[in-house]
Write a protein that holds these residues in place. Structure first.
Motif, PDB file in Angstrom:
ATOM      1  N   ASP A 247     -53.516  24.857  19.111  1.00 51.30           N
ATOM      2  CA  ASP A 247     -53.418  24.163  20.398  1.00 51.30           C
ATOM      3  C   ASP A 247     -54.705  23.388  20.682  1.00 51.30           C
ATOM      4  O   ASP A 247     -54.676  22.231  21.124  1.00 51.30           O
ATOM      5  CB  ASP A 247     -53.153  25.186  21.507  1.00 51.30           C
ATOM      6  CG  ASP A 247     -52.830  24.536  22.856  1.00 51.30           C
ATOM      7  OD1 ASP A 247     -52.941  23.305  22.966  1.00 51.30           O
ATOM      8  OD2 ASP A 247     -52.460  25.262  23.787  1.00 51.30           O
ATOM      9  N   LEU A 248     -55.849  24.011  20.418  1.00 52.00           N
ATOM     10  CA  LEU A 248     -57.142  23.371  20.657  1.00 52.00           C
ATOM     11  C   LEU A 248     -57.273  22.078  19.846  1.00 52.00           C
ATOM     12  O   LEU A 248     -57.812  21.080  20.332  1.00 52.00           O
ATOM     13  CB  LEU A 248     -58.276  24.335  20.295  1.00 52.00           C
ATOM     14  CG  LEU A 248     -59.708  23.837  20.519  1.00 52.00           C
ATOM     15  CD1 LEU A 248     -59.981  23.637  22.005  1.00 52.00           C
ATOM     16  CD2 LEU A 248     -60.709  24.817  19.923  1.00 52.00           C
ATOM     17  N   ALA A 249     -56.754  22.093  18.629  1.00 47.76           N
ATOM     18  CA  ALA A 249     -56.864  20.930  17.750  1.00 47.76           C
ATOM     19  C   ALA A 249     -55.835  19.850  18.069  1.00 47.76           C
ATOM     20  O   ALA A 249     -55.937  18.729  17.559  1.00 47.76           O
ATOM     21  CB  ALA A 249     -56.714  21.376  16.291  1.00 47.76           C
ATOM     22  N   ASP A 250     -54.855  20.166  18.896  1.00 46.68           N
ATOM     23  CA  ASP A 250     -53.756  19.243  19.194  1.00 46.68           C
ATOM     24  C   ASP A 250     -53.828  18.812  20.656  1.00 46.68           C
ATOM     25  O   ASP A 250     -53.622  19.626  21.552  1.00 46.68           O
ATOM     26  CB  ASP A 250     -52.422  19.940  18.894  1.00 46.68           C
ATOM     27  CG  ASP A 250     -51.214  19.061  19.213  1.00 46.68           C
ATOM     28  OD1 ASP A 250     -51.408  17.851  19.433  1.00 46.68           O
ATOM     29  OD2 ASP A 250     -50.094  19.591  19.244  1.00 46.68           O
ATOM     30  N   ASP A 251     -54.120  17.546  20.910  1.00 44.02           N
ATOM     31  CA  ASP A 251     -54.230  17.074  22.294  1.00 44.02           C
ATOM     32  C   ASP A 251     -52.942  16.403  22.781  1.00 44.02           C
ATOM     33  O   ASP A 251     -52.923  15.753  23.831  1.00 44.02           O
ATOM     34  CB  ASP A 251     -55.404  16.125  22.470  1.00 44.02           C
ATOM     35  CG  ASP A 251     -55.284  14.875  21.594  1.00 44.02           C
ATOM     36  OD1 ASP A 251     -54.239  14.701  20.919  1.00 44.02           O
ATOM     37  OD2 ASP A 251     -56.241  14.066  21.590  1.00 44.02           O
ATOM     38  N   SER A 252     -51.837  16.573  22.047  1.00 45.84           N
ATOM     39  CA  SER A 252     -50.569  15.967  22.473  1.00 45.84           C
ATOM     40  C   SER A 252     -49.810  16.840  23.467  1.00 45.84           C
ATOM     41  O   SER A 252     -48.886  16.377  24.129  1.00 45.84           O
ATOM     42  CB  SER A 252     -49.677  15.703  21.256  1.00 45.84           C
ATOM     43  OG  SER A 252     -49.283  16.919  20.642  1.00 45.84           O
ATOM     44  N   GLY A 253     -50.194  18.107  23.574  1.00 47.27           N
ATOM     45  CA  GLY A 253     -49.499  19.000  24.497  1.00 47.27           C
ATOM     46  C   GLY A 253     -49.951  20.433  24.309  1.00 47.27           C
ATOM     47  O   GLY A 253     -50.511  20.791  23.266  1.00 47.27           O
ATOM     48  N   GLU A 254     -49.732  21.270  25.320  1.00 45.52           N
ATOM     49  CA  GLU A 254     -50.049  22.685  25.189  1.00 45.52           C
ATOM     50  C   GLU A 254     -49.046  23.364  24.254  1.00 45.52           C
ATOM     51  O   GLU A 254     -47.928  22.895  24.073  1.00 45.52           O
ATOM     52  CB  GLU A 254     -50.020  23.364  26.560  1.00 45.52           C
ATOM     53  CG  GLU A 254     -51.160  22.931  27.479  1.00 45.52           C
ATOM     54  CD  GLU A 254     -51.125  23.606  28.841  1.00 45.52           C
ATOM     55  OE1 GLU A 254     -50.060  24.126  29.204  1.00 45.52           O
ATOM     56  OE2 GLU A 254     -52.154  23.595  29.532  1.00 45.52           O
ATOM     57  N   HIS A 255     -49.476  24.489  23.681  1.00 46.39           N
ATOM     58  CA  HIS A 255     -48.610  25.265  22.797  1.00 46.39           C
ATOM     59  C   HIS A 255     -48.166  26.540  23.522  1.00 46.39           C
ATOM     60  O   HIS A 255     -48.792  26.982  24.481  1.00 46.39           O
ATOM     61  CB  HIS A 255     -49.345  25.634  21.515  1.00 46.39           C
ATOM     62  CG  HIS A 255     -49.593  24.457  20.613  1.00 46.39           C
ATOM     63  ND1 HIS A 255     -49.631  24.556  19.239  1.00 46.39           N
ATOM     64  CD2 HIS A 255     -49.806  23.134  20.891  1.00 46.39           C
ATOM     65  CE1 HIS A 255     -49.859  23.365  18.705  1.00 46.39           C
ATOM     66  NE2 HIS A 255     -49.978  22.487  19.700  1.00 46.39           N
TER      67      HIS A 255
END
Length: 458
Positions: free
Chosen positions: A346-354
């Motif tokens: 999630d931290l590495a992905d800024d497209s949405g929360e996990h």
């Protein structure tokens, strides 16, 4: 003085008549009617557009009735358009094709938020004696209002006028309990009707006891009522329950379970786990945890607290067992490792929360990731339908606040998260990075209850 002869008079008269004839066409010819799209132009003053709309007349008399008809619907669905124009659009659409308009209104009424427009719509329904418009009024009435009390709602007044001689509650119950093959009633109508019955009645369960419909929602609620002390009371939660039980009612975790005080749909994990949970030590365990209060939410209320002691009197026996079950999951190394792995992604992905679901069996518990639905952003997790259904089958919804390793000020659910569990009548947890190796875990359930369950570490 030069005398004026008759000949000169006639010549002057002819010249004046000639110039008048030249001017006459422009004076008597009305300006051309605008294209229908002109009515949607918000860069043009509303009064001018309304005047043009009046000149355009009825749909059937316009040169291009289809284009005009389409524009009127676009005008009507937009709350940013002037109320007066939208009300004229209602009248024109009804006059052109009343049946199509009623069908459109039934599908779109929940998206109209302007009271003057809704008032005009329901006044028209009463004026035209649309008896089968009651389900549409129920859809709109089920939406909560901060402006009007339930007894003042214009939808209620319309129902009273369309169904004289019986109470509003009886009319709403007729929508909920109609036979399955009733043409103008669908699941959304029944769910809205049930929401209203829960809101307007002191004893909603009494409506279930008198229900005899063969439609899925009444059937599901009658079956759920044999187990649950607290029935789902919102349209989304009713729809969710129905989706799960339509798949296989016999596999629903609460089917046939012993009823106990306070049991609600959010307690499905207790039955998936398949064993009793000791909650007697919760108070002492949670009193010893370190709390991380969500700062932006703390500012809204000086009395705000996320401690177990603060909420203890609001918690039922099943709530206590569910919290204890989550605390046990927090001590499982496999669950903790899975959570950190998902939080890192999630931290590495800024497209949405996990997010995902804790899933129990009598032998184990695991944390299963679910992808967010499209349309989310880095501070939002949009739960897919499959995850929502899992929450009813026996999973526990969770998501992460992992935009940065040091996010303590965002620890705990935000307003949107609290509205989410109110809407679906489920419980959930949110995990927030406090530092690279620490995740804070907050439990929340309908009614604004938030309890800090402590933290887990790598």
């Amino acid at each position: 003085m030069i005398p004026v002869t008759n000949t000169r008079r006639r010549g002057a008269l002819r010249r004046a008549s000639f110039f008048l004839l030249l001017l006459l066409p422009s004076a008597c010819t009305a300006p051309p009617l605008p294209e229908p799209g002109y009515l949607l132009r918000r860069d043009v003053d509303g009064e001018r557009r309304l005047a043009a709309m009046q000149r355009m007349g009825d749909v059937c008399t316009y040169d291009d009735p289809r284009a005009y008809n389409d524009v009127l619907y676009k005008l009507l669905v937009s709350d940013s358009q002037p109320d007066a124009m939208r009300n004229v659009a209602i009248d024109r659409l009804i006059a052109y094709d009343s049946s199509s308009f009623q069908q459109w209104a039934d599908e779109q009424v929940v998206y109209i938020d302007r009271w003057p427009v809704l008032e005009h719509l329901f006044d028209a329904a009463v004026q035209h004696h649309w008896d089968d418009f009651v389900p549409t009024a129920v859809l709109s009435y089920a939406r909560p209002s901060r402006e009007f009390d339930d007894k003042q709602r214009l939808e209620r007044q319309a129902i009273e006028k369309l169904r004289p001689g019986q109470t509003v509650e009886q009319s709403i119950f007729e929508v909920f309990d109609a036979p399955d093959d009733t043409p103008c009633i669908r699941l959304a109508h029944r769910a809205a009707a049930w929401t209203l019955l829960c809101r307007l009645s002191d004893n909603p369960r009494s409506w279930i006891e008198r229900s005899s419909s063969d439609s899925m929602l009444p059937l599901c609620l009658r079956q759920a009522g044999r187990t649950l002390d607290e029935l789902p009371a919102t349209s989304p939660s009713c729809s969710l329950l129905t989706l799960v039980m339509m798949g296989d009612a016999s596999s629903w975790p609460m089917h046939g379970a012993a009823r106990q005080p306070g049991l609600a749909m959010r307690h499905a994990p207790l039955f998936a786990a398949g064993k009793p949970v000791d909650s007697s030590h919760l108070a002492g365990e949670l009193a010893a945890t370190t709390h991380h209060v969500r700062l932006e939410e703390a500012e809204r209320d000086e009395q705000w607290s996320e401690t177990f002691a603060h909420w203890r009197n609001r918690l039922s026996g099943p709530d206590l067992q569910l919290i204890a079950l989550i605390r046990l999951a927090m001590s499982e190394r496999a669950v903790v490792d899975a959570w950190f792995d998902q939080a890192d992604h999630d931290l590495a992905d800024d497209s949405g929360e996990h997010g995902g679901a804790l899933q129990w069996s009598p032998q184990s518990v695991c944390a299963i990731a679910y992808p967010s639905d499209p349309g989310a952003h880095d501070r939002q997790f949009v739960a897919p339908t499959s995850l929502l259904m899992e929450a009813v089958r026996g999973g526990l919804h969770y998501h992460f606040h992992a935009q940065a390793h040091r996010s303590a000020r965002y620890a705990g659910p935000g307003r949107g998260d609290l509205a989410f569990v109110d809407r679906y009548q489920i419980a959930a947890v949110v995990l927030t990075f406090i530092d690279e190796n620490t995740l804070n875990v907050d439990y929340y359930q309908p009614g604004g209850v938030v309890i800090d369950l402590g933290s887990i570490t790598r």
